[in-house]
Design a protein around this motif. Sequence first.
Motif, mmCIF file in Angstrom:
data_model
loop_
_atom_site.group_PDB
_atom_site.id
_atom_site.type_symbol
_atom_site.label_atom_id
_atom_site.label_comp_id
_atom_site.label_asym_id
_atom_site.label_seq_id
_atom_site.Cartn_x
_atom_site.Cartn_y
_atom_site.Cartn_z
ATOM 1 N N CYS A 30 -11.149 5.372 -3.842
ATOM 2 C CA CYS A 30 -11.780 4.345 -3.008
ATOM 3 C C CYS A 30 -11.502 4.553 -1.523
ATOM 4 C CB CYS A 30 -11.300 2.970 -3.437
ATOM 5 S SG CYS A 30 -11.532 2.668 -5.204
ATOM 6 N N ARG A 31 -12.522 4.259 -0.709
ATOM 7 C CA ARG A 31 -12.431 4.459 0.736
ATOM 8 C C ARG A 31 -11.265 3.691 1.352
ATOM 9 N NH1 ARG A 31 -16.826 6.578 3.399
ATOM 10 N NH2 ARG A 31 -18.736 6.900 2.191
ATOM 11 N N HIS A 32 -10.973 2.511 0.820
ATOM 12 C CA HIS A 32 -10.030 1.609 1.472
ATOM 13 C C HIS A 32 -8.661 1.614 0.805
ATOM 14 C CE1 HIS A 32 -11.015 -0.524 -2.103
ATOM 15 N NE2 HIS A 32 -10.235 -1.542 -1.809
ATOM 16 N N CYS A 33 -8.399 2.496 -0.182
ATOM 17 C CA CYS A 33 -7.239 2.365 -1.056
ATOM 18 C C CYS A 33 -5.930 2.289 -0.269
ATOM 19 C CB CYS A 33 -7.185 3.535 -2.039
ATOM 20 S SG CYS A 33 -5.820 3.412 -3.218
ATOM 21 N N THR A 167 -16.317 -4.831 4.308
ATOM 22 C CA THR A 167 -16.314 -3.760 5.297
ATOM 23 C C THR A 167 -17.698 -3.704 5.948
ATOM 24 O OG1 THR A 167 -17.121 -2.037 3.806
ATOM 25 C CG2 THR A 167 -14.740 -2.426 3.832
ATOM 26 N N ARG A 168 -17.844 -2.795 6.887
ATOM 27 C CA ARG A 168 -19.163 -2.634 7.518
ATOM 28 C C ARG A 168 -20.199 -2.143 6.517
ATOM 29 N NH1 ARG A 168 -20.138 2.781 9.343
ATOM 30 N NH2 ARG A 168 -18.362 4.181 9.002
ATOM 31 N N TYR A 169 -19.761 -1.553 5.418
ATOM 32 C CA TYR A 169 -20.692 -1.008 4.435
ATOM 33 C C TYR A 169 -21.399 -2.086 3.617
ATOM 34 C CZ TYR A 169 -18.091 3.269 5.429
ATOM 35 O OH TYR A 169 -17.484 4.328 6.065
ATOM 36 N N ASN A 170 -20.731 -3.200 3.367
ATOM 37 C CA ASN A 170 -21.295 -4.209 2.459
ATOM 38 C C ASN A 170 -21.479 -5.575 3.102
ATOM 39 O OD1 ASN A 170 -18.633 -5.002 2.660
ATOM 40 N ND2 ASN A 170 -18.246 -5.116 0.461
ATOM 41 N N MET A 187 -13.900 -16.893 -12.884
ATOM 42 C CA MET A 187 -13.038 -18.005 -12.516
ATOM 43 C C MET A 187 -12.931 -18.128 -10.998
ATOM 44 S SD MET A 187 -8.992 -18.381 -13.545
ATOM 45 C CE MET A 187 -8.597 -16.809 -12.744
ATOM 46 N N THR A 188 -12.813 -16.970 -10.327
ATOM 47 C CA THR A 188 -12.599 -16.942 -8.878
ATOM 48 C C THR A 188 -13.259 -15.710 -8.289
ATOM 49 O OG1 THR A 188 -10.413 -17.962 -9.203
ATOM 50 C CG2 THR A 188 -10.866 -17.026 -7.036
ATOM 51 N N TRP A 189 -13.847 -15.874 -7.107
ATOM 52 C CA TRP A 189 -14.280 -14.750 -6.291
ATOM 53 C C TRP A 189 -13.258 -14.594 -5.174
ATOM 54 C CZ3 TRP A 189 -18.805 -14.625 -2.278
ATOM 55 C CH2 TRP A 189 -19.072 -13.298 -1.918
ATOM 56 N N SER A 190 -12.529 -13.491 -5.193
ATOM 57 C CA SER A 190 -11.488 -13.238 -4.193
ATOM 58 C C SER A 190 -12.012 -12.224 -3.183
ATOM 59 C CB SER A 190 -10.216 -12.710 -4.860
ATOM 60 O OG SER A 190 -9.200 -12.503 -3.904
ATOM 61 N N VAL A 191 -12.157 -12.659 -1.944
ATOM 62 C CA VAL A 191 -12.746 -11.822 -0.900
ATOM 63 C C VAL A 191 -11.613 -11.260 -0.031
ATOM 64 C CG1 VAL A 191 -14.364 -11.727 1.017
ATOM 65 C CG2 VAL A 191 -14.848 -13.195 -0.958
ATOM 66 N N PHE A 192 -11.475 -9.936 -0.064
ATOM 67 C CA PHE A 192 -10.443 -9.232 0.687
ATOM 68 C C PHE A 192 -11.002 -8.803 2.040
ATOM 69 C CE2 PHE A 192 -8.764 -9.221 -3.441
ATOM 70 C CZ PHE A 192 -7.486 -8.686 -3.489
ATOM 71 N N PHE A 193 -10.167 -8.899 3.062
ATOM 72 C CA PHE A 193 -10.533 -8.410 4.395
ATOM 73 C C PHE A 193 -9.703 -7.158 4.689
ATOM 74 C CE2 PHE A 193 -12.107 -12.638 4.271
ATOM 75 C CZ PHE A 193 -13.245 -12.620 5.051
ATOM 76 N N LEU A 194 -10.397 -6.110 5.064
ATOM 77 C CA LEU A 194 -9.811 -4.780 5.173
ATOM 78 C C LEU A 194 -8.595 -4.758 6.095
ATOM 79 C CD1 LEU A 194 -10.212 -1.749 4.428
ATOM 80 C CD2 LEU A 194 -11.530 -1.541 6.545
ATOM 81 N N VAL A 195 -7.559 -4.065 5.648
ATOM 82 C CA VAL A 195 -6.406 -3.740 6.486
ATOM 83 C C VAL A 195 -6.374 -2.225 6.633
ATOM 84 C CG1 VAL A 195 -3.896 -3.789 6.704
ATOM 85 C CG2 VAL A 195 -5.101 -5.771 5.742
ATOM 86 N N ARG A 199 -5.892 4.614 2.857
ATOM 87 C CA ARG A 199 -7.166 5.256 3.200
ATOM 88 C C ARG A 199 -8.060 4.361 4.040
ATOM 89 N NH1 ARG A 199 -6.778 8.175 -1.927
ATOM 90 N NH2 ARG A 199 -7.995 6.946 -3.138
ATOM 91 N N GLY A 200 -7.698 3.106 4.190
ATOM 92 C CA GLY A 200 -8.490 2.203 5.018
ATOM 93 C C GLY A 200 -8.375 2.570 6.488
ATOM 94 N N VAL A 201 -9.500 2.551 7.205
ATOM 95 C CA VAL A 201 -9.497 2.909 8.621
ATOM 96 C C VAL A 201 -10.141 1.786 9.428
ATOM 97 C CG1 VAL A 201 -9.498 5.399 8.221
ATOM 98 C CG2 VAL A 201 -11.672 4.182 8.375
ATOM 99 N N SER A 202 -9.697 1.642 10.668
ATOM 100 C CA SER A 202 -10.176 0.543 11.508
ATOM 101 C C SER A 202 -11.669 0.657 11.792
ATOM 102 C CB SER A 202 -9.381 0.496 12.821
ATOM 103 O OG SER A 202 -9.492 1.715 13.529
ATOM 104 N N GLU A 203 -12.210 1.873 11.740
ATOM 105 C CA GLU A 203 -13.640 2.054 12.009
ATOM 106 C C GLU A 203 -14.508 1.372 10.956
ATOM 107 O OE1 GLU A 203 -11.366 5.075 14.150
ATOM 108 O OE2 GLU A 203 -11.394 4.454 12.041
ATOM 109 N N ASP A 204 -13.943 1.087 9.786
ATOM 110 C CA ASP A 204 -14.708 0.429 8.733
ATOM 111 C C ASP A 204 -14.600 -1.093 8.794
ATOM 112 O OD1 ASP A 204 -15.585 2.828 7.781
ATOM 113 O OD2 ASP A 204 -14.087 2.986 6.185
ATOM 114 N N GLU A 205 -13.789 -1.598 9.731
ATOM 115 C CA GLU A 205 -13.672 -3.043 9.921
ATOM 116 C C GLU A 205 -14.984 -3.615 10.469
ATOM 117 O OE1 GLU A 205 -11.457 -5.281 9.278
ATOM 118 O OE2 GLU A 205 -9.402 -4.504 9.491
#
Length: 397
Positions: A30-33, A167-170, A187-195, A199-205
């Motif tokens: 995964c891009r953000h792993c 991310t900027r992709y979705n 039961m729940t939709w858990s929305v993560f915000f990229l850190v 592999r996560g990069v600030s350019e994908d924020e």
Amino acid sequence: MQLIRQPSYNLNDRPFLIIWETTQACDLACRHCRAEASPEHDPQSLTFEEGCRLIDQVDSFGAPHPLFILTGGDPLKRADIYDLVKYAAGRSIPAAVSPSGTPLLNKANLQRLRENGARVISLSVDASTAELHDAFRRVPGSFDWTLQGWRAAQEVGLKLQINTTVTRYNLSDLPATFDLVRRMGAMTWSVFFLVPTGRGVSEDEISPEDYEAVMNFLYDASRYIGLKTTEGHHYKRVVLQRTALESLGVAPEEAMQLNSTYRRLKEGLQAVLRAGGSPEPSSRMKRSPMHVNSAQGFVFISLRGDVFPSGYLPLVAGNVRETPLPEIYRQSPLFQSLRDRDQLKGRCGRCEFRWTCGGSRSRAYAMTGDVLAEEPFCAYQPGSFPYMSTIEQLGEG
């Protein structure tokens, strides 16, 4: 209902949520792993016996037990995962498992988890289509395997949390992803915000202004589905602001200076609701956010036993092979400093919402190297919300 839920116990004494990274082995890329996972298991990981001792340490916090999540990598790559789940269940610890969308996510393995005591799993769905999701996970077929696993989990009686990383992709696909989660049932939709770690990069924020847009979109969506955020602590501020504005009959677009992204997300939400013949929204959120943050209600244990305030914050507070988890959680100088919001710097230190929000300490550290720096992806200017007295009247100030 409290707008921001508070556990009945002191979060400085015991955590609400404990996450154990049982392995970094995973067949996705995964891009953000955060873990930069690879296919093979690390031989220095906690053994089965050490894992049982860790579960005993979780048990020693006493009742009510923290929520205990076995994650990875892909925990299904660990052969003893079923025995670990069984050991936790034998101590009445509510263990949940977070498998990856691979061929291992099949009905037989999910049934084994259920039979050994798991009651909840979380699956990652980062878009409404295979094209977008698989490009993010970088393995063709992951989307289909995840949806097949989603259906199989429902068939064997497991409750489901669906995780989506923004991310900027979705970004523009979020209304359609909401629609998928609502239609298939979770039961729940858990929305993560990229850190930007691993592999996560600030350019994908996305931009700070788009953070505000997404969080206001999530507030709108919370009338139709239970949801929460991870590393998006300023959602709690948005919940308070939006509730105050609704009580006054003030539109959020102008009062909160929301951008065109919010308008597009709102229109997308309305479109999928119309197309699905959705019932009237609830008068309140389906699930109000919990007052937890790094080191305050939340703790992460790595595969080698290192203890972190968050899985996205690579600062070690101790190791469970050497020091019991309760001692680390309660006495670590790092954990104690993170609990004192008066130590926060910049806009976070001046913000009237700092005791409710506190910002993402993980993102602050990733972007600045200072764990107490201001949240770099928050657009809010302290003191700019004109209706704080209304929030205080609601009993949430």
